[in-house]
Design an enzyme around this catalytic site. Structure first.
Site, PDB file in Angstrom:
ATOM      1  N   TYR A 144       0.848  -1.186   0.000  1.00 45.94           N
ATOM      2  CA  TYR A 144       0.000   0.000   0.000  1.00 45.94           C
ATOM      3  C   TYR A 144       0.882   1.234   0.000  1.00 45.94           C
ATOM      4  O   TYR A 144       1.830   1.326   0.774  1.00 45.94           O
ATOM      5  CB  TYR A 144      -0.900  -0.002   1.238  1.00 45.94           C
ATOM      6  CG  TYR A 144      -1.796   1.213   1.367  1.00 45.94           C
ATOM      7  CD1 TYR A 144      -2.844   1.431   0.481  1.00 45.94           C
ATOM      8  CD2 TYR A 144      -1.595   2.141   2.391  1.00 45.94           C
ATOM      9  CE1 TYR A 144      -3.671   2.548   0.604  1.00 45.94           C
ATOM     10  CE2 TYR A 144      -2.414   3.255   2.517  1.00 45.94           C
ATOM     11  CZ  TYR A 144      -3.449   3.451   1.627  1.00 45.94           C
ATOM     12  OH  TYR A 144      -4.267   4.557   1.751  1.00 45.94           O
ATOM     13  N   ASP A 239       9.459   2.845  -0.375  1.00 42.81           N
ATOM     14  CA  ASP A 239       8.394   3.500   0.387  1.00 42.81           C
ATOM     15  C   ASP A 239       8.562   3.182   1.868  1.00 42.81           C
ATOM     16  O   ASP A 239       8.128   2.145   2.350  1.00 42.81           O
ATOM     17  CB  ASP A 239       7.021   3.055  -0.125  1.00 42.81           C
ATOM     18  CG  ASP A 239       5.889   3.779   0.604  1.00 42.81           C
ATOM     19  OD1 ASP A 239       6.174   4.587   1.519  1.00 42.81           O
ATOM     20  OD2 ASP A 239       4.713   3.518   0.265  1.00 42.81           O
ATOM     21  N   LYS A 267       4.450   9.317   8.580  1.00 38.95           N
ATOM     22  CA  LYS A 267       4.208   8.738   9.907  1.00 38.95           C
ATOM     23  C   LYS A 267       5.191   9.237  10.974  1.00 38.95           C
ATOM     24  O   LYS A 267       5.012  10.349  11.466  1.00 38.95           O
ATOM     25  CB  LYS A 267       4.149   7.223   9.777  1.00 38.95           C
ATOM     26  CG  LYS A 267       2.966   6.833   8.854  1.00 38.95           C
ATOM     27  CD  LYS A 267       2.518   5.407   8.859  1.00 38.95           C
ATOM     28  CE  LYS A 267       1.205   5.293   8.101  1.00 38.95           C
ATOM     29  NZ  LYS A 267       1.202   4.419   6.961  1.00 38.95           N
TER      30      LYS A 267
END
Ligand SMILES: *Cc1c(COP(=O)(O)O)cnc(C)c1O
Length: 427
Positions: A144, A239, A267
């Site tokens: 994702y 990522d 994050k």
């Protein structure tokens, strides 16, 4: 444990927001039932609006590596808020956060700050296409990368939970420029490059997958990623929105000895406020406007509150023994969960890198989306609710990793293991 206030809050929310939430992962769709509404958080605890307390193992899905309300982060935010909340003009904090990132991640020479992980991956993909002049992006099933149109093809996370591998609204034209391959399959990657290698702008991957549950890349796969992209002149986009400053201060790429062309972050680098970033070699990053011609902008990018929280978080991580503490508590939690599952004769496999892990209700090793999808999700749902009733807040999907923070004490880890042992006994 009463959850009446949450029940009422959810029905009120559903009248005004699609599904009652602002991000589908919060809706408990993967485990059935209704989400609980949070009143506040302290250290490792979440407190819901009925007054119930839970040990928090989602940490806002990754950012809260220091737990909630860490004094250094609160102090930085309190000081920042008095100086104003947004200027739309450069600040010293943006440079400082960029310097901290560049110091930590050797493959990053220049970095651009954005507001979310999605913006980071979206911009990195645009840059890869702009830099190479090629259209195709390769991604892996079950990985994702945020809700970027071209990456919402066979995506993990709540896209997996909700069974929407291709979202309506993503056109065939967009999806056509994305090639989806199985994770951990070097041969499939080699075949794809042999077929269309000259048209590939970049390969984007999670260096430890968190979004189909925790899945670790094999050495052969890691080698193929770097080798094939370099040979065909495509960019390797790592990522690290979830893994950056989480599995190690220098990111998952440091664990694997990899040097990607572009890295995306998010994050943890926002310390609980909205931040993302993408960076890489200066000669590639200088294609971005205003140094270069690839457009990317943001009214609130590099926001002073977000950068202050991010700087404070990274400094605590850099200057403390956070990662050795996280390794100790996370390995104990993993060991305790496995022992408890074994004692209850529950088929399982556990994958962990540092403070992210997943207990799969699946006897086989999980290496890709196909093996992940064979997990016993109804059993995971029972486990989730059993743990919630015992005051432990786990990810509400088999296909999300759990996160340990530095605020979790040894005693709390032991009580979590005890709760799991009890829950397994009732499955
Ligand atoms: C969370 C995540 C994203 C998206 O970040 P948002 O801030 O939710 O947009 C992208 N990639 C990975 C690997 C993630 O875990």
């Amino acid at each position: 444990m009463s959850r009446n206030a949450s029940k009422l809050a959810f029905s009120r929310a559903q009248r005004v927001m699609p599904g009652g939430v602002n991000s589908p992962a919060r809706a408990f769709g993967g485990v059935g039932g209704e989400p609980i509404f949070i009143q506040q958080a302290e250290g490792p605890w979440l407190v819901d609006i009925d007054g119930n307390r839970y040990l928090d193992y989602i940490g806002s899905w990754g950012p809260m590596i220091l737990g909630h309300g860490h004094p250094a982060v609160v102090a930085a935010l309190e000081a920042a808020i008095r100086r104003g909340t947004s200027y739309g003009a450069p600040t010293m904090q943006e440079t400082e956060l960029a310097e901290l990132i560049i110091e930590a991640v050797p493959s990053v020479e220049k970095v651009r700050l954005v507001n979310s992980g999605t913006e980071a991956t979206m911009s990195a993909i645009r840059l890869a296409r702009g830099y190479t002049g090629r259209p195709i992006v390769i991604k892996f099933a079950g990985n994702y990368h945020g809700h970027v149109d071209s990456l919402l093809v066979a995506a993990g996370s709540s896209a997996a939970t909700l069974g929407v591998p291709n979202s309506p609204g993503v056109t065939e034209g967009t999806a056509r420029d994305t090639l989806v391959l199985p994770y951990n399959d070097p041969t499939a990657l080699e075949d794809a490059f042999a077929r269309v290698g000259d048209c590939v702008a970049g390969v984007i991957f999670e260096p430890v997958v968190g979004n189909m549950g925790c899945v670790v890349p094999s050495e052969a796969f890691r080698f193929a990623l770097r080798d094939l992209t370099a040979r065909y002149g495509a960019l390797l986009i790592c990522d690290e929105v979830m893994t950056g400053f989480r599995v190690a201060y220098r990111g998952a790429q440091s664990l694997w000895g990899m040097k990607p062309d572009l890295t995306t972050l998010g994050k943890v680098i926002g310390g609980g406020l909205p931040v993302g970033a993408y960076g890489g070699a200066a000669k590639i990053m200088d294609y971005i406007l205003p140094a270069g011609k690839v457009f990317q902008a943001g009214t609130l990018s590099g926001n002073p509150l977000a950068t202050s929280a991010g700087i404070a978080t990274l400094k605590v991580l850099r200057d403390s023994d956070a990662y050795s503490q996280l390794e100790r508590s996370s390995s104990r939690l993993a060991e305790g969960l496995v022992e408890a599952a074994q004692a209850a004769e529950i088929p399982h496999t556990l994958a962990r890198v540092g403070s992210m892990m997943t207990l799969f209700f699946n006897p086989e090793p999980v290496t890709d989306w196909v093996t992940a999808a064979r997990s016993d999700t109804p059993r995971y749902a029972k486990y989730f609710w059993g743990m919630l009733d015992r005051g432990v807040y786990l990810p509400c999907s088999q296909f999300e990793a759990l996160f340990v923070s530095t605020a979790h004490s040894d005693e709390q880890i032991e009580s979590t293991i005890a709760a799991a042992a009890e829950t397994f006994g009732s499955l």
